[in-house]
Design a protein around this motif. Structure first.
Motif, mmCIF file in Angstrom:
data_model
loop_
_atom_site.group_PDB
_atom_site.id
_atom_site.type_symbol
_atom_site.label_atom_id
_atom_site.label_comp_id
_atom_site.label_asym_id
_atom_site.label_seq_id
_atom_site.Cartn_x
_atom_site.Cartn_y
_atom_site.Cartn_z
ATOM 1 N N GLN A 115 0.830 -1.201 0.000
ATOM 2 C CA GLN A 115 0.000 0.000 0.000
ATOM 3 C C GLN A 115 0.867 1.255 0.000
ATOM 4 N N ARG A 116 0.500 2.209 -0.820
ATOM 5 C CA ARG A 116 1.317 3.410 -0.961
ATOM 6 C C ARG A 116 0.714 4.580 -0.182
ATOM 7 N N THR A 117 1.528 5.558 0.078
ATOM 8 C CA THR A 117 1.138 6.669 0.943
ATOM 9 C C THR A 117 -0.079 7.432 0.410
ATOM 10 N N ARG A 118 -0.814 8.006 1.334
ATOM 11 C CA ARG A 118 -1.932 8.886 0.977
ATOM 12 C C ARG A 118 -1.509 10.351 0.994
ATOM 13 N N CYS A 119 -0.240 10.639 1.037
ATOM 14 C CA CYS A 119 0.242 12.025 0.968
ATOM 15 C C CYS A 119 -0.408 12.734 -0.218
ATOM 16 N N PRO A 120 -1.085 13.853 -0.012
ATOM 17 C CA PRO A 120 -1.777 14.510 -1.132
ATOM 18 C C PRO A 120 -0.818 15.025 -2.202
ATOM 19 N N TYR A 121 0.422 15.304 -1.842
ATOM 20 C CA TYR A 121 1.388 15.770 -2.838
ATOM 21 C C TYR A 121 1.864 14.608 -3.715
ATOM 22 N N PHE A 122 1.958 13.427 -3.131
ATOM 23 C CA PHE A 122 2.281 12.241 -3.921
ATOM 24 C C PHE A 122 1.159 11.930 -4.906
ATOM 25 N N ARG A 123 -0.075 12.139 -4.489
ATOM 26 C CA ARG A 123 -1.230 11.780 -5.301
ATOM 27 C C ARG A 123 -1.655 12.888 -6.275
ATOM 28 N N ASP A 124 -0.937 13.999 -6.245
ATOM 29 C CA ASP A 124 -1.207 15.106 -7.166
ATOM 30 C C ASP A 124 -0.072 15.176 -8.175
ATOM 31 N N ALA A 125 -0.343 14.792 -9.406
ATOM 32 C CA ALA A 125 0.709 14.715 -10.418
ATOM 33 C C ALA A 125 1.331 16.069 -10.727
ATOM 34 N N ALA A 126 0.692 17.167 -10.288
ATOM 35 C CA ALA A 126 1.236 18.496 -10.540
ATOM 36 C C ALA A 126 2.142 18.985 -9.417
ATOM 37 N N ALA A 127 2.183 18.265 -8.288
ATOM 38 C CA ALA A 127 2.981 18.686 -7.139
ATOM 39 C C ALA A 127 4.387 18.104 -7.207
ATOM 40 N N ALA A 128 5.305 18.741 -6.484
ATOM 41 C CA ALA A 128 6.674 18.222 -6.389
ATOM 42 C C ALA A 128 6.713 17.090 -5.367
ATOM 43 N N CYS A 129 7.205 15.932 -5.785
ATOM 44 C CA CYS A 129 7.244 14.758 -4.913
ATOM 45 C C CYS A 129 8.398 13.864 -5.314
ATOM 46 N N ASN A 130 9.382 13.750 -4.429
ATOM 47 C CA ASN A 130 10.541 12.904 -4.717
ATOM 48 C C ASN A 130 10.190 11.425 -4.775
ATOM 49 N N LYS A 131 9.127 11.041 -4.126
ATOM 50 C CA LYS A 131 8.713 9.639 -4.145
ATOM 51 C C LYS A 131 8.127 9.266 -5.513
ATOM 52 N N ARG A 132 7.381 10.193 -6.084
ATOM 53 C CA ARG A 132 6.755 9.950 -7.382
ATOM 54 C C ARG A 132 7.702 10.289 -8.533
ATOM 55 N N GLU A 133 8.444 11.394 -8.384
ATOM 56 C CA GLU A 133 9.354 11.852 -9.437
ATOM 57 C C GLU A 133 10.685 12.241 -8.799
ATOM 58 N N PRO A 134 11.652 11.339 -8.754
ATOM 59 C CA PRO A 134 12.918 11.600 -8.070
ATOM 60 C C PRO A 134 13.559 12.916 -8.508
ATOM 61 N N GLY A 135 13.995 13.692 -7.485
ATOM 62 C CA GLY A 135 14.682 14.939 -7.756
ATOM 63 C C GLY A 135 13.793 16.140 -7.940
ATOM 64 N N SER A 136 12.461 15.951 -7.871
ATOM 65 C CA SER A 136 11.549 17.070 -8.114
ATOM 66 C C SER A 136 11.342 17.933 -6.876
ATOM 67 N N GLY A 137 11.695 17.418 -5.689
ATOM 68 C CA GLY A 137 11.470 18.145 -4.452
ATOM 69 C C GLY A 137 10.340 17.535 -3.637
ATOM 70 N N CYS A 138 10.052 18.160 -2.494
ATOM 71 C CA CYS A 138 8.988 17.671 -1.601
ATOM 72 C C CYS A 138 8.159 18.852 -1.132
ATOM 73 N N ASP A 139 6.988 19.032 -1.713
ATOM 74 C CA ASP A 139 6.118 20.147 -1.348
ATOM 75 C C ASP A 139 5.575 20.026 0.076
ATOM 76 N N ALA A 140 5.567 18.817 0.609
ATOM 77 C CA ALA A 140 5.035 18.635 1.961
ATOM 78 C C ALA A 140 5.902 19.300 3.023
ATOM 79 N N LEU A 141 7.194 19.398 2.781
ATOM 80 C CA LEU A 141 8.102 19.951 3.798
ATOM 81 C C LEU A 141 7.711 21.366 4.211
#
Length: 332
Positions: A115-141
């Motif tokens: 099961q994968r995280t429910r982090c809204p930034y991970f689940r939003d393809a427009a957000a920066a998320c290192n888990k989904r797109e390595p090197g893009s950043g982490c908007d959650a921080l």
């Protein structure tokens, strides 16, 4: 939703073989996470391999009293299995605290492990998320991080692990059987989920492998177990903080304790130092509060989730208190 090829596997070996030929493929059983993420364009498999026909849907008691759970056993069947209710009530409690009956009827043991995280930034393809797109950043921080982790995070990722079932497995102790191109191997459950570190996109210790089974450690005797889940609403909601506790008692002294947390960490979080502090102590509030302090000593809050630390402390104390009460009842 993007198009993908679809195939059905009629054996474990064939399923693994199918994946080797297409690294962008994904296995599907219940599909309760995968299909959501495909619709959101977060996961983009080129091929989906249906494994529902594989003979992995039984619970078997082994000669050494462990329980071997097939990867395709549904959450509902597992929660109500007589051997689970008798020997591992913590697992049943945790499963029934999650999702809805409809989802539990579909969701599988192996799927829950993945099961994968429910982090809204991970689940939003427009957000920066290192888990989904390595090197893009982490908007959650620096964004809205009320639901995020206070344990196990890094400068690359603070997404919380969502599974209730995995909290119970962390406390119980288990081994996973994996089947890959080089055959079968076993791995400790505690080593399966990875901390994010600098590679949050590597979530599991898998090498082109399929989860075949989960084997639970033998139960504590006498056993007291309790799962406490604190959340925004009473049903169909992920944990803000949860605690799974198991205790064995010799009169009023704790023989062995196991404790794991959910909702507050980037993986199912086993609290070994806190467990060790409880051994030989009286099963009372003072010991439980001291253990909670140890379990959360390394917690580091973000801008919006400092409340999770006292909340998790409450969950730990309540779970240990309830587990002790049930251990007394089990020994009566």
């Amino acid at each position: 939703m993007r198009t993908f090829a679809f195939a059905r596997a009629d054996s474990v070996a064939r399923a693994v073989e199918s994946q080797q030929g297409d690294p962008a493929s994904a296995f599907v059983a219940g599909g309760t996470t995968l299909l959501d993420l495909v619709k959101l364009d977060v996961m983009r498999p080129s091929r989906v391999i249906d494994i529902n026909a594989l003979p992995l849907n039984t619970v078997e008691r082994l000669p050494d009293d462990r329980l071997r759970i097939g990867a395709l056993v549904t959450n509902t069947d597992l929660a109500y299995h007589p051997d689970v209710l008798a020997d591992h009530p913590l697992l049943s409690q945790a499963i029934l605290a999650g999702a809805s009956s409809q989802v539990r009827n579909m969701a599988t043991t192996g799927g829950n492990l993945m099961q994968r995280t429910r982090c809204p930034y991970f689940r939003d393809a427009a957000a920066a998320c290192n888990k989904r797109e390595p090197g893009s950043g982490c908007d959650a921080l620096h964004g809205v991080n009320r639901m995020h982790a206070v344990l196990g995070g890094s400068s690359e990722c603070v997404a919380v692990h969502p599974s209730d079932m995995c909290v119970a497995l962390a406390a119980i102790g288990a081994t996973l059987t994996l089947h890959g191109p080089r055959g079968e191997r076993e791995i400790e459950f505690a080593d399966f989920h990875r901390l994010p570190g600098t590679t949050p996109y590597l979530e599991h210790d898998l090498d082109n492998e399929l989860i075949v089974a989960v084997t639970l450690a033998p139960p504590l005797v006498p056993l007291g177990a309790a799962y406490v889940k604190l959340r925004d609403r009473a049903a169909y909601e992920f944990a803000l903080a949860s605690a799974g506790a198991m205790l064995s008692l010799d009169e009023e002294l704790i023989g062995e304790a196991r404790l794991a947390l959910g909702g507050v960490a980037t993986k199912p979080w086993r609290c070994r130092e806190a467990e060790a502090s409880l051994a030989g102590k009286r099963a009372d509030t003072a010991a439980f509060e001291a253990a909670a302090d140890l379990a959360l000593a390394d917690a580091r809050p973000l801008s919006h989730n400092a409340f999770k630390i006292p909340l998790a402390r409450q969950a730990i104390v309540r779970a240990l208190r309830d587990a002790a009460r049930r251990a007394r009842e089990d020994d009566a």
